[in-house]
Design a protein around this motif. Structure first.
Motif, PDB file in Angstrom:
ATOM      1  N   ALA A 124       6.704 -16.377 -32.003  1.00 56.15           N
ATOM      2  CA  ALA A 124       7.987 -15.672 -31.933  1.00 56.15           C
ATOM      3  C   ALA A 124       8.287 -15.218 -30.506  1.00 56.15           C
ATOM      4  O   ALA A 124       9.449 -15.195 -30.082  1.00 56.15           O
ATOM      5  CB  ALA A 124       7.985 -14.481 -32.880  1.00 56.15           C
ATOM      6  N   GLN A 125       7.247 -14.859 -29.767  1.00 56.21           N
ATOM      7  CA  GLN A 125       7.440 -14.472 -28.367  1.00 56.21           C
ATOM      8  C   GLN A 125       7.969 -15.648 -27.557  1.00 56.21           C
ATOM      9  O   GLN A 125       8.883 -15.500 -26.745  1.00 56.21           O
ATOM     10  CB  GLN A 125       6.116 -13.981 -27.779  1.00 56.21           C
ATOM     11  N   GLY A 126       7.384 -16.838 -27.771  1.00 53.30           N
ATOM     12  CA  GLY A 126       7.846 -18.021 -27.057  1.00 53.30           C
ATOM     13  C   GLY A 126       9.272 -18.391 -27.410  1.00 53.30           C
ATOM     14  O   GLY A 126      10.076 -18.755 -26.538  1.00 53.30           O
ATOM     15  N   LYS A 179       2.732  -4.848 -21.208  1.00 50.52           N
ATOM     16  CA  LYS A 179       2.135  -5.478 -20.031  1.00 50.52           C
ATOM     17  C   LYS A 179       1.277  -6.680 -20.403  1.00 50.52           C
ATOM     18  O   LYS A 179       1.348  -7.733 -19.760  1.00 50.52           O
ATOM     19  CB  LYS A 179       1.293  -4.436 -19.288  1.00 50.52           C
ATOM     20  N   SER A 180       0.488  -6.543 -21.458  1.00 49.76           N
ATOM     21  CA  SER A 180      -0.444  -7.611 -21.825  1.00 49.76           C
ATOM     22  C   SER A 180       0.248  -8.796 -22.470  1.00 49.76           C
ATOM     23  O   SER A 180      -0.349  -9.865 -22.612  1.00 49.76           O
ATOM     24  CB  SER A 180      -1.515  -7.060 -22.772  1.00 49.76           C
ATOM     25  N   LEU A 181       1.512  -8.627 -22.869  1.00 45.51           N
ATOM     26  CA  LEU A 181       2.246  -9.696 -23.550  1.00 45.51           C
ATOM     27  C   LEU A 181       3.368 -10.282 -22.697  1.00 45.51           C
ATOM     28  O   LEU A 181       4.196 -11.030 -23.206  1.00 45.51           O
ATOM     29  CB  LEU A 181       2.834  -9.157 -24.864  1.00 45.51           C
ATOM     30  N   SER A 182       3.369  -9.956 -21.408  1.00 39.69           N
ATOM     31  CA  SER A 182       4.490 -10.362 -20.557  1.00 39.69           C
ATOM     32  C   SER A 182       4.108 -11.386 -19.489  1.00 39.69           C
ATOM     33  O   SER A 182       4.970 -11.822 -18.725  1.00 39.69           O
ATOM     34  CB  SER A 182       5.096  -9.132 -19.866  1.00 39.69           C
ATOM     35  N   GLY A 183       2.852 -11.765 -19.441  1.00 39.16           N
ATOM     36  CA  GLY A 183       2.388 -12.618 -18.351  1.00 39.16           C
ATOM     37  C   GLY A 183       2.930 -14.028 -18.365  1.00 39.16           C
ATOM     38  O   GLY A 183       2.948 -14.704 -17.329  1.00 39.16           O
ATOM     39  N   GLN A 184       3.374 -14.509 -19.528  1.00 36.13           N
ATOM     40  CA  GLN A 184       3.812 -15.899 -19.589  1.00 36.13           C
ATOM     41  C   GLN A 184       5.272 -16.097 -19.190  1.00 36.13           C
ATOM     42  O   GLN A 184       5.741 -17.236 -19.107  1.00 36.13           O
ATOM     43  CB  GLN A 184       3.566 -16.463 -20.984  1.00 36.13           C
ATOM     44  N   THR A 218       2.620  -4.991 -33.108  1.00 28.96           N
ATOM     45  CA  THR A 218       3.853  -4.225 -32.895  1.00 28.96           C
ATOM     46  C   THR A 218       3.738  -3.571 -31.520  1.00 28.96           C
ATOM     47  O   THR A 218       3.229  -2.462 -31.407  1.00 28.96           O
ATOM     48  CB  THR A 218       4.049  -3.164 -33.999  1.00 28.96           C
ATOM     49  N   PRO A 219       4.172  -4.266 -30.479  1.00 26.35           N
ATOM     50  CA  PRO A 219       3.926  -3.813 -29.104  1.00 26.35           C
ATOM     51  C   PRO A 219       4.550  -2.458 -28.803  1.00 26.35           C
ATOM     52  O   PRO A 219       5.569  -2.072 -29.382  1.00 26.35           O
ATOM     53  CB  PRO A 219       4.558  -4.916 -28.249  1.00 26.35           C
ATOM     54  N   LEU A 220       3.930  -1.775 -27.850  1.00 31.00           N
ATOM     55  CA  LEU A 220       4.282  -0.398 -27.535  1.00 31.00           C
ATOM     56  C   LEU A 220       4.526  -0.275 -26.036  1.00 31.00           C
ATOM     57  O   LEU A 220       3.710  -0.731 -25.227  1.00 31.00           O
ATOM     58  CB  LEU A 220       3.132   0.511 -27.966  1.00 31.00           C
ATOM     59  N   SER A 221       5.630   0.345 -25.650  1.00 32.04           N
ATOM     60  CA  SER A 221       5.912   0.532 -24.226  1.00 32.04           C
ATOM     61  C   SER A 221       5.099   1.695 -23.665  1.00 32.04           C
ATOM     62  O   SER A 221       4.641   2.583 -24.403  1.00 32.04           O
ATOM     63  CB  SER A 221       7.400   0.811 -24.009  1.00 32.04           C
ATOM     64  N   ASP A 222       4.926   1.704 -22.347  1.00 28.31           N
ATOM     65  CA  ASP A 222       4.181   2.783 -21.698  1.00 28.31           C
ATOM     66  C   ASP A 222       4.845   4.136 -21.920  1.00 28.31           C
ATOM     67  O   ASP A 222       4.163   5.144 -22.141  1.00 28.31           O
ATOM     68  CB  ASP A 222       4.070   2.513 -20.194  1.00 28.31           C
ATOM     69  N   ASP A 223       6.183   4.170 -21.872  1.00 26.94           N
ATOM     70  CA  ASP A 223       6.865   5.460 -22.019  1.00 26.94           C
ATOM     71  C   ASP A 223       6.829   5.962 -23.467  1.00 26.94           C
ATOM     72  O   ASP A 223       6.673   7.166 -23.699  1.00 26.94           O
ATOM     73  CB  ASP A 223       8.306   5.364 -21.521  1.00 26.94           C
ATOM     74  N   ASP A 224       6.973   5.051 -24.436  1.00 28.31           N
ATOM     75  CA  ASP A 224       6.860   5.486 -25.836  1.00 28.31           C
ATOM     76  C   ASP A 224       5.446   5.968 -26.135  1.00 28.31           C
ATOM     77  O   ASP A 224       5.259   6.976 -26.834  1.00 28.31           O
ATOM     78  CB  ASP A 224       7.242   4.341 -26.780  1.00 28.31           C
ATOM     79  N   LEU A 225       4.449   5.271 -25.607  1.00 33.15           N
ATOM     80  CA  LEU A 225       3.067   5.724 -25.778  1.00 33.15           C
ATOM     81  C   LEU A 225       2.855   7.060 -25.080  1.00 33.15           C
ATOM     82  O   LEU A 225       2.233   7.972 -25.640  1.00 33.15           O
ATOM     83  CB  LEU A 225       2.095   4.689 -25.223  1.00 33.15           C
ATOM     84  N   GLY A 226       3.389   7.191 -23.868  1.00 30.92           N
ATOM     85  CA  GLY A 226       3.238   8.448 -23.133  1.00 30.92           C
ATOM     86  C   GLY A 226       3.824   9.626 -23.884  1.00 30.92           C
ATOM     87  O   GLY A 226       3.219  10.704 -23.947  1.00 30.92           O
ATOM     88  N   ARG A 227       5.000   9.417 -24.484  1.00 29.36           N
ATOM     89  CA  ARG A 227       5.612  10.499 -25.268  1.00 29.36           C
ATOM     90  C   ARG A 227       4.757  10.858 -26.472  1.00 29.36           C
ATOM     91  O   ARG A 227       4.630  12.039 -26.833  1.00 29.36           O
ATOM     92  CB  ARG A 227       7.024  10.101 -25.675  1.00 29.36           C
ATOM     93  N   PHE A 228       4.163   9.841 -27.105  1.00 35.06           N
ATOM     94  CA  PHE A 228       3.312  10.122 -28.264  1.00 35.06           C
ATOM     95  C   PHE A 228       2.083  10.928 -27.835  1.00 35.06           C
ATOM     96  O   PHE A 228       1.700  11.894 -28.510  1.00 35.06           O
ATOM     97  CB  PHE A 228       2.876   8.819 -28.930  1.00 35.06           C
ATOM     98  N   LEU A 229       1.471  10.547 -26.725  1.00 31.91           N
ATOM     99  CA  LEU A 229       0.315  11.289 -26.226  1.00 31.91           C
ATOM    100  C   LEU A 229       0.688  12.733 -25.912  1.00 31.91           C
ATOM    101  O   LEU A 229      -0.039  13.670 -26.270  1.00 31.91           O
ATOM    102  CB  LEU A 229      -0.236  10.613 -24.967  1.00 31.91           C
TER     103      LEU A 229
END
Length: 320
Positions: A217-219, A152-157, A179-190
């Motif tokens: 690299a994102q750009g 989310k924090s890296l998608s605004g542009q 190394t960005p992390l998706s909400d679902d991958d983080l949720g599974r880890f939690l």
């Protein structure tokens, strides 16, 4: 017997990921909400309780008097990271959550923290660390999860670039990486922290899959995915320093400018500090020391947003 889990912060993006994962792993899930209008955000199968975690002494006795839970998972986080907000949520509200965990009989507390607390310079980082210390000394089993940057924090542009504007980077665009992390991958880890005893009584830094990604690299990847050239605009870090000091001086006369100065300081931190594990021996951030989880990559996320022509609402934590 099915374990009962109480989830705080369930309506944020990380909390929603945790809720989905907890239900998928067949936990009996109850979420604490401030008001019932947020209940439609919860995934099917999640129950909810209406209570205030910031001012809840009465609620703790009235609402939770006859409740029992095995585990509390807290995804609470301050909206802005400014000092007043940080100490109210990242510390005081979390202390309320810890008190609640004890009162409902929970033996395990899973905390969503942040990887940036390893080199604290900002109020919200000190507030988070203060609560981490309180949790560690509480006597409960704890799992403190410190994730790297969120998608989310890296998608605004994406929207900027779609509209023909340049992709903004600080300095040469390689000052930081993550190394960005998706909400679902983080949720599974939690959720995995509950049953996986190797994650008990541990501080757990965690990132997503793949190599560390720089802003430049994102750009470049956005240009490839959009199929058009993207102009990279370089913003001097010194400009952030100028903005900060102007706001700080103005803050002597205006409370609002003082608050904006704090936000500018947060922006500078994220513009110059990588979201990776800090290697004290080498004095540098280290991808090799940053554990990975999950399968979802930031660039897959970019591709999906572009395909669906969607924008991302980033809220108060956005830099651009």
């Amino acid at each position: 017997m099915q374990k009962r889990v109480l989830l705080l912060g369930a309506t944020g993006t990380a909390g929603q990921g945790a809720a989905r994962a907890l239900l998928a792993q067949d936990y009996d899930l109850t979420c604490v909400l401030r008001d019932s209008c947020k209940a439609n955000i919860l995934p099917e199968g999640a129950k909810h309780i209406i209570a205030s975690i910031t001012d809840f002494e009465g609620d703790q006795k009235r609402v939770f008097k006859h409740e029992y839970f095995d585990v509390v998972v807290s995804c609470l986080a301050s909206r802005t990271g400014a000092p007043k907000d940080a100490w109210a949520i990242d510390h005081a509200a979390q202390l309320n959550a810890l008190s609640l965990a004890k009162s409902v009989g929970a033996k395990h507390f899973v905390l969503l923290s942040a990887i940036c607390v390893q080199r604290p310079k900002l109020a919200f980082q000190h507030a988070k660390l203060a609560f981490e210390e309180a949790l560690i000394s509480s006597g409960l089993t704890y799992s403190i999860v410190r994730p790297t940057a969120f998608f989310k924090s890296l998608s605004g542009q994406i929207e900027r670039v779609r509209n023909g504007k340049g992709f903004l980077v600080f300095g040469d665009g390689t000052l930081t990486s993550c190394t960005p992390l998706s909400d679902d991958d983080l949720g599974r880890f939690l959720a995995n922290c509950i049953a996986d005893e190797t994650k008990h009584n541990q501080i757990l830094p965690i990132g997503g899959p793949g190599p560390a990604i720089t802003p430049i690299a994102q750009g470049e990847e956005l240009a490839r995915l959009l199929g058009k050239p993207v102009k990279i605009k370089h913003v001097p870090v010194a400009l952030l320093d100028v903005i900060y000091w102007v706001l700080r001086i103005g803050g002597l006369l205006s409370k609002k400018l003082a608050e904006n100065a704090e936000l500018a300081q947060i922006g500078r931190y994220y513009a110059t500090e990588s979201m990776l594990v800090w290697n004290a021996e080498s004095g540098a951030y280290d991808r090799a020391l940053t554990p990975s989880t999950g399968t979802e990559t930031l660039f897959d996320h970019y591709a999906q947003l572009i395909k669906e022509n969607r924008a991302v609402e980033r809220g108060d934590h956005s830099i651009f």
